[in-house]
Write a protein that holds these residues in place. Structure first.
Motif, short mmCIF file in Angstrom:
data_model
loop_
_atom_site.label_atom_id
_atom_site.label_comp_id
_atom_site.label_asym_id
_atom_site.label_seq_id
_atom_site.Cartn_x
_atom_site.Cartn_y
_atom_site.Cartn_z
N ALA A 26 -38.85 14.88 -11.78
CA ALA A 26 -37.64 14.35 -11.14
C ALA A 26 -37.26 15.15 -9.90
CB ALA A 26 -36.50 14.34 -12.15
N ASP A 27 -37.41 16.47 -9.96
CA ASP A 27 -37.05 17.30 -8.81
C ASP A 27 -37.95 17.00 -7.61
OD1 ASP A 27 -35.03 18.54 -10.22
OD2 ASP A 27 -36.28 20.23 -10.86
N HIS A 28 -39.23 16.82 -7.87
CA HIS A 28 -40.16 16.50 -6.78
C HIS A 28 -39.80 15.16 -6.13
CE1 HIS A 28 -44.00 16.31 -4.60
NE2 HIS A 28 -44.02 15.03 -4.93
N ARG A 29 -39.46 14.18 -6.95
CA ARG A 29 -39.13 12.86 -6.41
C ARG A 29 -37.84 12.91 -5.59
NH1 ARG A 29 -41.85 11.08 -11.19
NH2 ARG A 29 -40.04 11.40 -12.52
N ARG A 30 -36.86 13.68 -6.05
CA ARG A 30 -35.62 13.80 -5.29
C ARG A 30 -35.87 14.51 -3.95
NH1 ARG A 30 -33.50 15.36 -10.54
NH2 ARG A 30 -32.40 13.59 -11.47
N LYS A 31 -36.74 15.51 -3.98
CA LYS A 31 -37.08 16.23 -2.75
C LYS A 31 -37.76 15.30 -1.76
CE LYS A 31 -39.78 20.16 -1.04
NZ LYS A 31 -40.72 21.25 -1.42
N MET A 32 -38.69 14.48 -2.22
CA MET A 32 -39.40 13.56 -1.33
C MET A 32 -38.47 12.49 -0.78
SD MET A 32 -42.44 14.64 -0.94
CE MET A 32 -41.67 16.28 -0.99
N ALA A 33 -37.47 12.09 -1.58
CA ALA A 33 -36.52 11.07 -1.13
C ALA A 33 -35.71 11.55 0.06
CB ALA A 33 -35.60 10.68 -2.28
N SER A 40 -45.66 14.47 0.41
CA SER A 40 -46.09 15.86 0.54
C SER A 40 -47.49 15.96 1.14
CB SER A 40 -46.06 16.55 -0.83
OG SER A 40 -46.71 17.80 -0.78
N PRO A 41 -47.67 16.58 2.31
CA PRO A 41 -49.02 16.76 2.87
C PRO A 41 -49.94 17.55 1.95
CG PRO A 41 -47.36 17.14 4.56
CD PRO A 41 -46.62 17.03 3.25
#
Length: 382
Positions: A26-33, A40-41
């Motif tokens: 969930a944290d990764h998805r929020r960061k990408m949003a 993420s490259p």
């Protein structure tokens, strides 16, 4: 027909599901949003190392010669994690069109770069007045002494803001062939007179609108020869719809799993929600819709290289059916979570948004029911 996956396909599914489970929380998805790039490259580089970018590319160009079924397996896993990397734009659409339309020199120059992750592509084809009709293209390409001059507008270009080169469709105007035929042109993202305005897509990822104002291109910017590229565009987008259908299945399965777990722990009147027979029936209906959608996505993948009418009917049938299944599963999941289903604390809403976006991308269910019916009246040999 044996529909059981091969050993290689099972390994692909296991590795993809494991990678997504470990990398997309969930944290990764929020960061990408909230990221201007939208993906993420470093993850894209991992895709290349795992061979996923090379999956559908021919071995002679550094690929693995995989097919639409293998792409579907990967996309279903991507759906589980709401992956936002530009896989559809670069690999499913971009690489496919280069392989289908490009000259041998263009394939040798571009496909290995896609496979190793150093080249990202986008397809700019949709226009405001087209309403999902792939044959309606008003952008123009006029032949000049130096090469080509492109003008026009494109909308809803998936991941165009991050592309190194954009494949632009335009009507060719010259004296070498019939007027109005569609060509595909490779336009570097930094080309002067090319204006890109990007925006966030519903459910994650980004898209953009493009304005071309007398963009000057070299002669070799045209993909392949100057024959009509419309059949190749239809072929590539049918394959993309099959891949997106598989992604939607992964999203739906995640919603079913999440909702099942929630109804087991959420208590009402002293017992879990799942103890109520009506709740069990609704969960069973959701599971049935997922199985139906999975069957349609697999059928579209299996028909991806069939004759044009057969392939297109399978793709449109899948898009229409999966769109209806997706909306049912998404709405049931939101309702069974109650008020929690629309909060930021749970990700049910994020998954539902991606399903809504899927239903609209490349045409909604109503459009594809009509297309499916019209193709049914087309003679098989046409």
């Amino acid at each position: 027909m044996d529909l059981n996956p091969s050993d290689e396909q099972r390994l692909l599914r296991e590795s993809a599901e494991r990678f997504v489970a470990e990398s997309y929380d969930a944290d990764h998805r929020r960061k990408m949003a909230n990221d201007p790039l939208g993906f993420s490259p470093s993850v894209w580089k991992q895709f290349a190392e795992l061979g996923w970018l090379a999956l559908p590319i021919a071995e002679e160009f550094g690929g693995l010669s995989g097919g639409a079924v293998e792409i579907g397996i990967l996309m279903e896993a991507f759906g589980r994690g709401l992956v936002s990397e530009p896989y559809i734009a670069t690999v499913v659409l971009g690489a496919a069109l280069i392989d289908r339309c490009g000259s041998t020199a263009q394939k040798q120059a571009l496909l290995p770069k896609i496979a190793d992750g150093s080249l990202k592509l986008a397809l700019a084809h949709s226009e405001r007045a087209a309403r999902f009709d792939l044959a309606k293209v008003t952008s123009t390409a006029n032949r000049t002494a130096q090469g080509w001059r492109l003008s026009g507008s494109k909308i809803a270009v998936l991941d165009g803001h991050a592309a190194d080169e954009i494949i632009v469709s335009a009507q060719i105007h010259d004296h070498h062939g019939p007027s109005g035929r569609i060509g595909l042109f490779l336009v570097p993202a930094q080309t002067p007179s090319l204006a890109i305005s990007d925006y966030a897509r519903l459910g994650g990822g980004r898209a953009c609108n493009i304005e071309l104002s007398d963009v000057q291109l070299a002669e070799d910017s045209l993909l392949g020869d100057d024959h009509d590229a419309l059949p190749a565009i239809e072929w590539a987008i049918d394959r993309a719809m099959a891949a997106l259908g598989a992604e939607a299945v992964g999203i739906m399965q995640t919603l079913v799993d999440t909702t099942l777990e929630y109804t087991k722990i959420r208590k009402q009147f002293g017992r879990p929600l799942s103890a109520n027979q009506v709740i069990r029936h609704r969960l069973a209906d959701m599971a049935m819709q997922v199985d139906e959608a999975r069957s349609m996505a697999l059928r579209a993948a299996l028909k991806a290289d069939s004759p044009p009418v057969e392939r297109a009917r399978a793709a449109s049938g899948a898009k229409a059916k999966i769109g209806k299944c997706a909306r049912f599963v998404g709405e049931q999941s939101i309702q069974l979570h109650g008020g929690m289903g629309v909060t930021e604390e749970l990700e049910v809403g994020a998954y539902f948004k991606r399903l809504v976006a899927f239903d609209t991308l490349f045409g909604g269910s109503a459009h594809h029911y009509r297309r499916h019916a019209e193709l049914g009246r087309t003679p098989v040999l046409a």
